[in-house]
Design a protein around this motif. Structure first.
Motif, PDB file in Angstrom:
ATOM      1  N   TRP A  94       0.872  -1.178   0.000  1.00  0.00           N
ATOM      2  CA  TRP A  94       0.000   0.000   0.000  1.00  0.00           C
ATOM      3  C   TRP A  94       0.909   1.227   0.000  1.00  0.00           C
ATOM      4  O   TRP A  94       1.545   1.546   1.007  1.00  0.00           O
ATOM      5  N   ILE A  95       0.986   1.893  -1.142  1.00  0.00           N
ATOM      6  CA  ILE A  95       1.884   3.026  -1.320  1.00  0.00           C
ATOM      7  C   ILE A  95       1.037   4.291  -1.413  1.00  0.00           C
ATOM      8  O   ILE A  95       0.321   4.511  -2.400  1.00  0.00           O
ATOM      9  N   SER A  96       1.100   5.125  -0.400  1.00  0.00           N
ATOM     10  CA  SER A  96       0.239   6.301  -0.335  1.00  0.00           C
ATOM     11  C   SER A  96       0.789   7.451  -1.181  1.00  0.00           C
ATOM     12  O   SER A  96       1.840   7.336  -1.810  1.00  0.00           O
ATOM     13  N   ALA A  97       0.076   8.564  -1.157  1.00  0.00           N
ATOM     14  CA  ALA A  97       0.383   9.686  -2.046  1.00  0.00           C
ATOM     15  C   ALA A  97       1.758  10.295  -1.752  1.00  0.00           C
ATOM     16  O   ALA A  97       2.220  10.313  -0.611  1.00  0.00           O
ATOM     17  N   TYR A  98       2.396  10.760  -2.818  1.00  0.00           N
ATOM     18  CA  TYR A  98       3.666  11.498  -2.767  1.00  0.00           C
ATOM     19  C   TYR A  98       4.850  10.661  -2.279  1.00  0.00           C
ATOM     20  O   TYR A  98       5.876  11.208  -1.884  1.00  0.00           O
ATOM     21  N   ILE A 126       3.496  -0.953   4.105  1.00  0.00           N
ATOM     22  CA  ILE A 126       2.640   0.237   4.065  1.00  0.00           C
ATOM     23  C   ILE A 126       3.539   1.459   4.099  1.00  0.00           C
ATOM     24  O   ILE A 126       4.367   1.609   5.002  1.00  0.00           O
ATOM     25  N   PHE A 127       3.393   2.329   3.100  1.00  0.00           N
ATOM     26  CA  PHE A 127       4.086   3.605   3.068  1.00  0.00           C
ATOM     27  C   PHE A 127       3.027   4.695   3.196  1.00  0.00           C
ATOM     28  O   PHE A 127       2.188   4.850   2.301  1.00  0.00           O
ATOM     29  N   ILE A 167       6.383  -0.906   7.998  1.00  0.00           N
ATOM     30  CA  ILE A 167       5.480   0.237   7.908  1.00  0.00           C
ATOM     31  C   ILE A 167       6.302   1.511   8.037  1.00  0.00           C
ATOM     32  O   ILE A 167       7.071   1.670   8.992  1.00  0.00           O
ATOM     33  N   LEU A 168       6.142   2.408   7.073  1.00  0.00           N
ATOM     34  CA  LEU A 168       6.815   3.710   7.097  1.00  0.00           C
ATOM     35  C   LEU A 168       5.746   4.787   7.232  1.00  0.00           C
ATOM     36  O   LEU A 168       4.869   4.922   6.363  1.00  0.00           O
ATOM     37  N   SER A 169       5.794   5.535   8.312  1.00  0.00           N
ATOM     38  CA  SER A 169       4.785   6.555   8.564  1.00  0.00           C
ATOM     39  C   SER A 169       5.040   7.810   7.730  1.00  0.00           C
ATOM     40  O   SER A 169       6.069   7.945   7.071  1.00  0.00           O
ATOM     41  N   GLY A 185      14.444  -3.672   8.305  1.00  0.00           N
ATOM     42  CA  GLY A 185      14.106  -5.082   8.409  1.00  0.00           C
ATOM     43  C   GLY A 185      12.614  -5.356   8.360  1.00  0.00           C
ATOM     44  O   GLY A 185      11.773  -4.454   8.517  1.00  0.00           O
ATOM     45  N   ALA A 186      12.279  -6.614   8.161  1.00  0.00           N
ATOM     46  CA  ALA A 186      10.880  -7.034   8.106  1.00  0.00           C
ATOM     47  C   ALA A 186      10.163  -6.700   9.405  1.00  0.00           C
ATOM     48  O   ALA A 186      10.731  -6.799  10.496  1.00  0.00           O
ATOM     49  N   HIS A 187       8.915  -6.282   9.275  1.00  0.00           N
ATOM     50  CA  HIS A 187       8.035  -5.995  10.413  1.00  0.00           C
ATOM     51  C   HIS A 187       8.475  -4.789  11.241  1.00  0.00           C
ATOM     52  O   HIS A 187       7.945  -4.562  12.335  1.00  0.00           O
TER      53      HIS A 187
END
Length: 267
Positions: free
Chosen positions: A113-117, A131-132, A149-151, A163-165
């Motif tokens: 899931w790659i969000s905007a910008y 998730i980005f 997950i990258l906030s 790393g994973a998770h």
């Protein structure tokens, strides 16, 4: 031209699109592009370069995929962008080609899931199920493991590994590697424990989570040097393996990651 391709779209005759692919108004698809079944390309999308896109992706308006690397060393080599299947790629995302100085390919796996910008720079290697959030930015040669997950608004320095998770908090400035399962945030980044909620959602058992927490304490809370912590993790993995491979594998994953880091870890 397929009825699934809007009449205002420009699709090069040499492009290879499955008959089920949809292309929205005013989008442009270059001659070296391949798109597999079920993928939907929204309006005003540009897909160029030697780009391969898998099945059932949803690409939203104004995305730019396969453009030249933002690297002065790039001299027009036929490098690639490879995108897997089942990804959601939102508005104003930019994924660049790889460079000859690395593997020559930028990769995104499946079900991301790659969000905007969001920006994936040249030679980035992103796994699956990540998730980005909006405006997460990767510099060149970054590696991101599965389920990370990258906030929003976090920035990752070139050649870093996540790393994973792992979980990267909002506005984090990341200049070193992040081991699997670890939660980091801040500028500069600091470790703040294990991504326990994420692990529960992924189906990790209580015993596995406890083993990961013990490994985290060895690395971050024991006062050991990194080399001493690695030795302790190796012993713990061997001991856990005597009980169960499922128990040993998360600790071994952390140990394996520490063996590959070149920039050092956030610590």
């Amino acid at each position: 031209m397929s009825s699934r391709i809007h009449p205002t779209a420009i699709v090069d005759p040499k492009a290879e699109l499955d008959s089920s692919v949809e292309v929205g108004p005013y989008s442009i698809v270059g001659p070296h592009v391949r798109i597999d079944a079920g993928t939907v390309v929204g309006p005003h999308v540009v897909i160029e370069g030697h780009t391969t896109i898998g099945k059932d992706n949803k690409i939203f308006q104004f995305a730019s995929l396969g453009a030249a690397p933002q690297d002065k060393k790039w001299a027009g080599e036929p490098t690639r962008l490879e995108i897997g299947s089942g990804n959601t790629i939102r508005e104003f995302t930019t994924f660049n080609l790889g460079t000859a100085q690395d593997a020559g390919v930028t990769r995104l796996g499946d079900d991301n899931w790659i969000s905007a910008y969001v920006h994936l720079a040249h030679d980035c290697q992103v796994g699956s199920h990540t998730i980005f959030s909006n405006n997460a930015q990767l510099a060149g040669h970054v590696v991101v493991g599965d389920w990370a997950i990258l906030s929003g608004y976090c920035g990752v320095h070139q050649f870093c590994k996540i790393g994973a998770h792992a979980f990267i908090g909002m506005y984090t400035s990341l200049t070193q590697d992040v081991p699997p399962y670890v939660l980091v945030s801040g500028n500069p980044a600091e470790a703040h424990g294990v991504n326990i909620e994420g692990l529960k959602r992924r189906g990790f058992t209580r015993e596995q989570i406890n083993a990961i927490r013990a490994a985290y304490k060895d690395i971050y809370r024991s006062g050991l040097t990194l080399e001493e912590a690695k030795a302790k993790l190796a012993a713990d993995a061997a001991q856990a393996g005597a009980q169960s491979s499922d128990l040993a594998s998360p600790v071994q994953a952390m140990l394996d990651f520490l063996g590959t880091t070149t920039r050092g870890i956030v610590r």
